[in-house]
Write a protein that holds these residues in place. Structure first.
Motif, PDB file in Angstrom:
ATOM      1  N   ASN A  82      -3.440 -27.490 -45.950  1.00 45.85           N
ATOM      2  CA  ASN A  82      -2.101 -27.127 -45.504  1.00 45.85           C
ATOM      3  C   ASN A  82      -1.444 -26.225 -46.547  1.00 45.85           C
ATOM      4  N   SER A  83      -0.187 -25.888 -46.335  1.00 47.53           N
ATOM      5  CA  SER A  83       0.483 -24.958 -47.244  1.00 47.53           C
ATOM      6  C   SER A  83       0.790 -25.572 -48.602  1.00 47.53           C
ATOM      7  N   ASP A  84       0.672 -26.902 -48.714  1.00 52.04           N
ATOM      8  CA  ASP A  84       0.909 -27.560 -50.001  1.00 52.04           C
ATOM      9  C   ASP A  84      -0.314 -27.525 -50.910  1.00 52.04           C
ATOM     10  N   ASN A  85      -1.519 -27.544 -50.329  1.00 52.54           N
ATOM     11  CA  ASN A  85      -2.724 -27.630 -51.167  1.00 52.54           C
ATOM     12  C   ASN A  85      -3.632 -26.408 -51.043  1.00 52.54           C
ATOM     13  N   SER A  86      -3.157 -25.367 -50.328  1.00 55.37           N
ATOM     14  CA  SER A  86      -3.971 -24.166 -50.141  1.00 55.37           C
ATOM     15  C   SER A  86      -3.064 -22.979 -49.815  1.00 55.37           C
ATOM     16  N   PRO A  87      -3.623 -21.770 -49.765  1.00 58.42           N
ATOM     17  CA  PRO A  87      -2.823 -20.592 -49.360  1.00 58.42           C
ATOM     18  C   PRO A  87      -2.558 -20.497 -47.855  1.00 58.42           C
ATOM     19  N   LEU A  88      -3.003 -21.478 -47.086  1.00 47.85           N
ATOM     20  CA  LEU A  88      -2.764 -21.467 -45.649  1.00 47.85           C
ATOM     21  C   LEU A  88      -1.265 -21.335 -45.376  1.00 47.85           C
ATOM     22  N   PRO A  89      -0.854 -20.349 -44.564  1.00 53.26           N
ATOM     23  CA  PRO A  89       0.578 -20.197 -44.277  1.00 53.26           C
ATOM     24  C   PRO A  89       1.150 -21.417 -43.570  1.00 53.26           C
ATOM     25  N   PHE A  90       2.406 -21.686 -43.836  1.00 48.17           N
ATOM     26  CA  PHE A  90       3.117 -22.777 -43.186  1.00 48.17           C
ATOM     27  C   PHE A  90       3.299 -22.440 -41.712  1.00 48.17           C
ATOM     28  N   GLY A  91       2.894 -23.333 -40.831  1.00 43.91           N
ATOM     29  CA  GLY A  91       3.081 -23.095 -39.411  1.00 43.91           C
ATOM     30  C   GLY A  91       2.104 -23.894 -38.566  1.00 43.91           C
ATOM     31  N   ILE A  92       2.202 -23.707 -37.265  1.00 49.76           N
ATOM     32  CA  ILE A  92       1.346 -24.389 -36.299  1.00 49.76           C
ATOM     33  C   ILE A  92       0.014 -23.652 -36.198  1.00 49.76           C
ATOM     34  N   ILE A  93      -1.071 -24.388 -36.297  1.00 50.67           N
ATOM     35  CA  ILE A  93      -2.406 -23.793 -36.150  1.00 50.67           C
ATOM     36  C   ILE A  93      -2.715 -23.706 -34.661  1.00 50.67           C
ATOM     37  N   GLU A  94      -2.666 -22.495 -34.129  1.00 47.01           N
ATOM     38  CA  GLU A  94      -2.817 -22.324 -32.685  1.00 47.01           C
ATOM     39  C   GLU A  94      -4.264 -22.189 -32.253  1.00 47.01           C
ATOM     40  N   GLU A  95      -5.101 -21.587 -33.102  1.00 47.28           N
ATOM     41  CA  GLU A  95      -6.485 -21.377 -32.696  1.00 47.28           C
ATOM     42  C   GLU A  95      -7.389 -21.280 -33.913  1.00 47.28           C
ATOM     43  N   ILE A  96      -8.610 -21.794 -33.762  1.00 45.14           N
ATOM     44  CA  ILE A  96      -9.655 -21.674 -34.774  1.00 45.14           C
ATOM     45  C   ILE A  96     -10.917 -21.195 -34.077  1.00 45.14           C
ATOM     46  N   ILE A  97     -11.596 -20.222 -34.677  1.00 44.66           N
ATOM     47  CA  ILE A  97     -12.885 -19.762 -34.168  1.00 44.66           C
ATOM     48  C   ILE A  97     -13.800 -19.546 -35.361  1.00 44.66           C
ATOM     49  N   ILE A  98     -15.060 -19.950 -35.234  1.00 48.41           N
ATOM     50  CA  ILE A  98     -15.990 -19.901 -36.363  1.00 48.41           C
ATOM     51  C   ILE A  98     -17.059 -18.855 -36.101  1.00 48.41           C
ATOM     52  N   GLU A  99     -17.243 -17.990 -37.105  1.00 44.78           N
ATOM     53  CA  GLU A  99     -18.239 -16.937 -37.050  1.00 44.78           C
ATOM     54  C   GLU A  99     -19.437 -17.359 -37.894  1.00 44.78           C
ATOM     55  N   GLU A 100     -20.502 -16.575 -37.853  1.00 46.26           N
ATOM     56  CA  GLU A 100     -21.660 -16.847 -38.695  1.00 46.26           C
ATOM     57  C   GLU A 100     -21.269 -16.779 -40.169  1.00 46.26           C
ATOM     58  N   GLU A 101     -22.109 -17.400 -41.007  1.00 46.39           N
ATOM     59  CA  GLU A 101     -21.890 -17.455 -42.453  1.00 46.39           C
ATOM     60  C   GLU A 101     -20.619 -18.229 -42.799  1.00 46.39           C
ATOM     61  N   ASP A 102     -20.289 -19.186 -41.940  1.00 51.23           N
ATOM     62  CA  ASP A 102     -19.166 -20.092 -42.199  1.00 51.23           C
ATOM     63  C   ASP A 102     -17.836 -19.368 -42.368  1.00 51.23           C
ATOM     64  N   LYS A 103     -17.656 -18.274 -41.641  1.00 47.71           N
ATOM     65  CA  LYS A 103     -16.363 -17.599 -41.635  1.00 47.71           C
ATOM     66  C   LYS A 103     -15.481 -18.264 -40.590  1.00 47.71           C
ATOM     67  N   VAL A 104     -14.382 -18.810 -41.045  1.00 44.18           N
ATOM     68  CA  VAL A 104     -13.462 -19.510 -40.153  1.00 44.18           C
ATOM     69  C   VAL A 104     -12.215 -18.648 -39.971  1.00 44.18           C
ATOM     70  N   TRP A 105     -11.956 -18.253 -38.728  1.00 45.04           N
ATOM     71  CA  TRP A 105     -10.787 -17.442 -38.404  1.00 45.04           C
ATOM     72  C   TRP A 105      -9.736 -18.343 -37.778  1.00 45.04           C
ATOM     73  N   ILE A 106      -8.509 -18.205 -38.253  1.00 47.00           N
ATOM     74  CA  ILE A 106      -7.422 -19.106 -37.869  1.00 47.00           C
ATOM     75  C   ILE A 106      -6.201 -18.286 -37.477  1.00 47.00           C
ATOM     76  N   VAL A 107      -5.565 -18.670 -36.381  1.00 49.07           N
ATOM     77  CA  VAL A 107      -4.289 -18.071 -35.992  1.00 49.07           C
ATOM     78  C   VAL A 107      -3.193 -19.089 -36.270  1.00 49.07           C
ATOM     79  N   VAL A 108      -2.228 -18.677 -37.106  1.00 56.36           N
ATOM     80  CA  VAL A 108      -1.134 -19.555 -37.512  1.00 56.36           C
ATOM     81  C   VAL A 108       0.187 -18.986 -36.992  1.00 56.36           C
TER      82      VAL A 108
END
Length: 199
Positions: A82-108
């Motif tokens: 979350n935004s307290d323990n990582s650079p993840l922006p503060f907000g609602i996580i609307e979508e997650i999609i995972i690409e090859e090589e463990d690339k995780v794409w997130i819409v916040v």
């Protein structure tokens, strides 16, 4: 069984187990799995939380987009970002999609702003209108084709991102009937399907 009659998200893993993201309420919320015979409730660190998006990676870990945090469940233990323990922006996580090589794409989403986030090898990269080719802070959907191109549905056009270039398709440079793109999907032949709405 199910903890709530309102279901926010679904995913099926390689073993055929169904994973269900429940809507949170005063009494319950969280993650439920169904193996074809029985239901199991998996108590997350914060069970008063809407689980908006669920995806399963190649290792069988369950990635969950929740309100204000990303959770990863390996069947026994939870990791929370979350935004307290990582650079993840503060907000609602609307979508997650995972690409090859463990690339995780997130819409916040935070109020009227939405960010595209890439998480890989414990490194975070955040894309917005100011530091990328995104034409809008409104991102409605995302998918990835077989060549690794990211396709984003925004309210100001369809965006293709190939890690180097951002290309925007809208009513002025394509045959799209509307620049308001509500959804996008890539099929097995890399045909890009889009849903449009009123601009």
């Amino acid at each position: 069984g199910l903890q709530h009659n309102m279901i926010n998200s679904l995913a099926v893993d390689a073993d055929g187990t169904l994973w269900v993201g429940n809507h949170a309420s005063t009494y319950c919320g969280g993650l439920v799995s169904f193996d074809g015979d029985s239901w199991t409730y998996h108590d997350p660190p914060n069970n008063y939380n809407d689980f908006n998006s669920i995806v399963v990676d190649d290792e069988g870990k369950i990635w969950i987009g929740a309100d204000l945090e990303v959770l990863v469940f390996d069947g026994a233990d939870w990791v929370v970002y979350n935004s307290d323990n990582s650079p993840l922006p503060f907000g609602i996580i609307e979508e997650i999609i995972i690409e090859e090589e463990d690339k995780v794409w997130i819409v916040v989403k935070y109020i009227d702003y939405q960010y595209l986030v890439l998480f890989q090898d414990e490194t975070w990269q955040i894309f917005d209108v100011e530091n990328s080719g995104l034409p809008s802070y409104d991102i409605n959907d995302i998918d990835i084709d077989s060549e690794g191109n990211k396709w984003l549905a925004t309210v100001e056009g369809l965006v293709k991102y190939d890690i180097v270039n951002w290309t925007i398709f809208n009513t002025t440079n394509s045959d799209l009937p509307s620049s308001y793109i509500s959804s996008v999907a890539c099929d097995l032949n890399d045909h890009i399907w889009v849903g449009t709405g009123n601009s």
